[in-house]
Every structure is written in C-alpha cells, then in structure tokens.
Design a protein around this motif. Structure first.
Motif, mmCIF file in Angstrom:
data_model
loop_
_atom_site.group_PDB
_atom_site.id
_atom_site.type_symbol
_atom_site.label_atom_id
_atom_site.label_comp_id
_atom_site.label_asym_id
_atom_site.label_seq_id
_atom_site.Cartn_x
_atom_site.Cartn_y
_atom_site.Cartn_z
ATOM 1 N N ARG A 60 3.791 -3.515 3.878
ATOM 2 C CA ARG A 60 3.150 -2.069 3.936
ATOM 3 C C ARG A 60 4.564 -1.185 3.562
ATOM 4 N NH1 ARG A 60 -0.141 1.212 8.713
ATOM 5 N NH2 ARG A 60 -0.085 3.317 7.572
ATOM 6 N N ALA A 61 5.591 -1.251 4.056
ATOM 7 C CA ALA A 61 6.787 -0.562 4.043
ATOM 8 C C ALA A 61 7.215 -0.799 2.323
ATOM 9 C CB ALA A 61 8.000 -0.911 4.680
ATOM 10 N N ARG A 62 7.335 -1.821 1.783
ATOM 11 C CA ARG A 62 7.702 -2.312 0.440
ATOM 12 C C ARG A 62 6.582 -1.665 -0.510
ATOM 13 N NH1 ARG A 62 11.427 -1.991 -2.784
ATOM 14 N NH2 ARG A 62 11.415 -3.319 -4.382
ATOM 15 N N VAL A 63 5.447 -1.446 -0.198
ATOM 16 C CA VAL A 63 4.343 -0.985 -1.202
ATOM 17 C C VAL A 63 4.826 0.367 -1.478
ATOM 18 C CG1 VAL A 63 2.095 -0.048 -1.317
ATOM 19 C CG2 VAL A 63 2.363 -2.479 -0.687
ATOM 20 N N VAL A 64 5.174 1.192 -0.284
ATOM 21 C CA VAL A 64 5.553 2.587 -0.463
ATOM 22 C C VAL A 64 7.020 2.766 -1.269
ATOM 23 C CG1 VAL A 64 6.283 4.845 0.903
ATOM 24 C CG2 VAL A 64 4.524 3.333 1.929
ATOM 25 N N PRO A 79 1.851 8.430 0.656
ATOM 26 C CA PRO A 79 1.379 7.129 1.199
ATOM 27 C C PRO A 79 0.405 7.548 2.629
ATOM 28 C CG PRO A 79 3.817 7.528 1.174
ATOM 29 C CD PRO A 79 3.376 8.766 0.901
ATOM 30 N N GLY A 80 -0.541 6.717 2.606
ATOM 31 C CA GLY A 80 -1.380 6.690 3.954
ATOM 32 C C GLY A 80 -0.501 6.120 5.097
ATOM 33 N N VAL A 81 -0.612 7.086 6.115
ATOM 34 C CA VAL A 81 0.302 6.803 7.286
ATOM 35 C C VAL A 81 -0.532 6.541 8.824
ATOM 36 C CG1 VAL A 81 2.260 7.770 6.381
ATOM 37 C CG2 VAL A 81 0.719 9.039 7.828
ATOM 38 N N ARG A 91 6.317 6.878 12.776
ATOM 39 C CA ARG A 91 7.455 5.956 12.195
ATOM 40 C C ARG A 91 7.068 6.028 10.943
ATOM 41 N NH1 ARG A 91 7.028 3.514 17.371
ATOM 42 N NH2 ARG A 91 5.358 2.015 17.046
ATOM 43 N N TRP A 92 5.616 5.729 10.620
ATOM 44 C CA TRP A 92 5.353 5.547 9.096
ATOM 45 C C TRP A 92 5.720 6.700 8.291
ATOM 46 C CZ3 TRP A 92 5.399 0.831 7.357
ATOM 47 C CH2 TRP A 92 4.706 0.042 7.796
ATOM 48 N N ILE A 93 5.434 8.033 8.936
ATOM 49 C CA ILE A 93 5.711 8.865 8.230
ATOM 50 C C ILE A 93 7.448 9.407 7.972
ATOM 51 C CG2 ILE A 93 6.093 11.579 8.063
ATOM 52 C CD1 ILE A 93 3.636 11.517 10.066
ATOM 53 N N GLU A 94 8.004 8.609 8.993
ATOM 54 C CA GLU A 94 9.696 8.490 8.699
ATOM 55 C C GLU A 94 9.844 7.701 7.642
ATOM 56 O OE1 GLU A 94 10.983 7.417 12.605
ATOM 57 O OE2 GLU A 94 10.365 9.598 13.384
ATOM 58 N N GLN A 95 9.390 6.525 7.755
ATOM 59 C CA GLN A 95 9.463 5.498 6.351
ATOM 60 C C GLN A 95 9.199 6.095 5.146
ATOM 61 O OE1 GLN A 95 6.837 3.643 4.638
ATOM 62 N NE2 GLN A 95 8.529 2.544 3.352
ATOM 63 N N ALA A 96 8.000 6.774 5.115
ATOM 64 C CA ALA A 96 7.619 7.275 3.836
ATOM 65 C C ALA A 96 8.721 8.617 3.328
ATOM 66 C CB ALA A 96 6.386 8.092 3.990
#
Length: 299
Positions: A60-64, A79-81, A91-96
C-alpha cells in the motif's frame, strides 16, 4: 497544478496484478503516466478500485510512492487513507505527505455505524496531520451517511476541502451548496456525471477513466462547462457511455472496470480474493457493453 489539486478529473486507479496476483508495480507506474498523457488531472491510489483492503502495508505504501514518482509536474496524487482506527488513518496521511501527495481521500469511520461526534473526531484527528482532506461519502459500504448538514459542520471547522459524493442522490448537490457554499463537490459515481456536472461539481473521482480517459474527459468538460449548447453535445456521448458508467456503482465494479480495461488494450488483470472472477453472464454483459463503446470510436 492549481492550489486546489483535487479539482478536475482524478482517476481512482485500478491496480494491475500479475496472473499470480502479485502487484505489477512497473505496470502501475506506466498506467499513471498513460493517464497523465491522456488528459487526466490526477490519480487517487489505494481506493476501493485499487483493492487497498487486500494489500500489505508495504504494498500500500509503495503504490503511493510510485504514483508520486510516475506523476509529471502539475499532476495530482490523492491517496485513499481509510483505516479502521483513527490513529492508523493518521499514519497513512503521514505516509502520503512523506511520499509527496497533495491531498488525501478519507472515508468516515467504517468499522461500525459511527455517530455524528465520532465522525467529527475522526476528521479532526485526520485534519491535524496537515494535508487537505476530501471526504468520501459512501453510506452503502460504511453505514455512515455524511449528510449535507454534517458535511457543512466538517467544512465549517476547516476539516475538509471537498466531498466525493457517491450516494447517487443528485438532489444533495443543491443542499450541500446551500449549507456549505465553499465546499467543493466532486462527482463520486460515474453514472451521475452529467447530473452532478450540471449541479456545479468541480471535480470527478472517476472509475471508467481507467479504460477510456479521452472519452470521459470530453464528456466531463462538456457537462461542467456551464453552457447550454455543451449539454446538447454531452447527451449523446453520455447515453453511449452510460451502460458502462453504471458499472461503477455496482458490487462488481472492480472486476467490471478491469475487464473493460483488458478489452480496451489496458492491463486490468485479475483481482485478489475475496473478490472472485465475474460470473459468466455478468462478464458477457460487461464485454458487450465495452465492445459497443469501442465500436463507436471511444477508445
């Protein structure tokens, strides 16, 4: 890129998989580039169409990251989070943000039928991370309805900048404008494109653009121009495309769109379980609808 990168056509990208169900990262990068070359304004990786539920955290992280890396200058990545927990969403928003995305797409809490205050707290936590948030209203899957009044509360607090409206109830567009006139309305279901375009939508988070981006762009531009003569031009295109566009709001939308991609010469490929291949009669209907669109020169 404008200072509102969620506007225009953002493709909810399908994720190509190999025959053994591994993520085809190179194929996904090529798909993002192809969408940019064919007039799209951005991509939304890790939505339902991107099968995010069935990805590992690493995938999922690599796709973004790949979406950002493959995007040309001026091309948006949203990205969808969605996640079951607010902390995980953050955490997904931070990753984005770390990957370079400009905004994110966020469902309300979806592990249970959350009430108003839980919805507000969820978006408050998410907004504190700092990226602009597009709310995603899909009460069919989440069992939480972001009503016009609730959207107005979220926007009034500065928690969201736009809404992907997926209910199919085009009447909501007018109530949203009355209660939150500065909230950007984004078309969330392909089969109400014309209706919400007429109602003032300023963007489209689109599914069938994965297969037919140029035809979809022509239709979107006509539907949102505000000129009566353009609606006359849009109607025959809309009628021709609608048998396909309505698959976007059906349960089998991922499989249907991927099949249409395959038929149109794009790699859609299989889906990961628990999604199963389409039933033969459904696959035949999608095939007939897709070939009809291709025969009219829309590819």
């Amino acid at each position: 890129m404008t200072n509102k990168p969620w506007r225009g056509i953002t493709v909810a990208t399908a994720l190509p998989l190999t025959d053994d169900l591994a993520v085809d990262f190179d194929g996904y990068a090529e798909h993002v580039r192809w969408l940019a070359e064919n007039g799209m304004d951005g991509v939304a990786p890790n939505g339902s169409l991107g099968e995010y539920h069935n990805l590992t955290d690493e995938e999922r992280a690599r796709v973004v990251e790949i979406a950002v890396e493959a995007s040309p200058d001026g091309f948006g990545v949203m990205p969808g989070v969605a996640a079951y927990g607010s902390a995980e969403t953050c955490r997904w928003i931070e990753q984005a943000a770390s990957a370079g995305a400009q905004s994110v797409l966020l469902l309300p809490p979806n592990a249970y039928a959350a009430g108003r205050e839980a919805v507000l707290e969820h978006y408050r936590a998410a907004a504190a991370v700092g990226l602009p948030i597009v709310a995603y209203n899909n009460p069919y899957d989440t069992k939480v309805d972001l009503t016009p009044a609730l959207l107005a509360e979220l926007h009034g607090e500065g928690l969201i900048v736009a809404v992907k409206e997926f209910t199919g109830d085009v009447r909501r567009a007018y109530e949203i404008r009355e209660l939150a006139p500065e909230l950007d309305l984004l078309i969330g279901s392909d089969d109400v494109l014309l209706e919400l375009g007429l109602a003032g939508a300023v963007g489209w988070i689109a599914g069938y653009t994965n297969a037919f981006p140029r035809a979809c762009k022509e239709l979107y531009d006509l539907a949102t121009s505000g000129r009566a003569e353009d609606i006359e031009k849009a109607l025959p295109i809309y009628r021709d495309l609608h048998p396909l566009l309505r698959w976007d709001s059906k349960t089998e939308f991922v499989q249907a769109i991927k099949l249409s991609m395959d038929l149109a010469g794009r790699r859609g490929g299989p889906c990961r379980p628990p999604r199963l291949p389409l039933a033969p009669e459904t696959a035949e209907r999608v095939t007939v609808d897709t070939k009809a669109v291709i025969s009219k020169g829309f590819n």
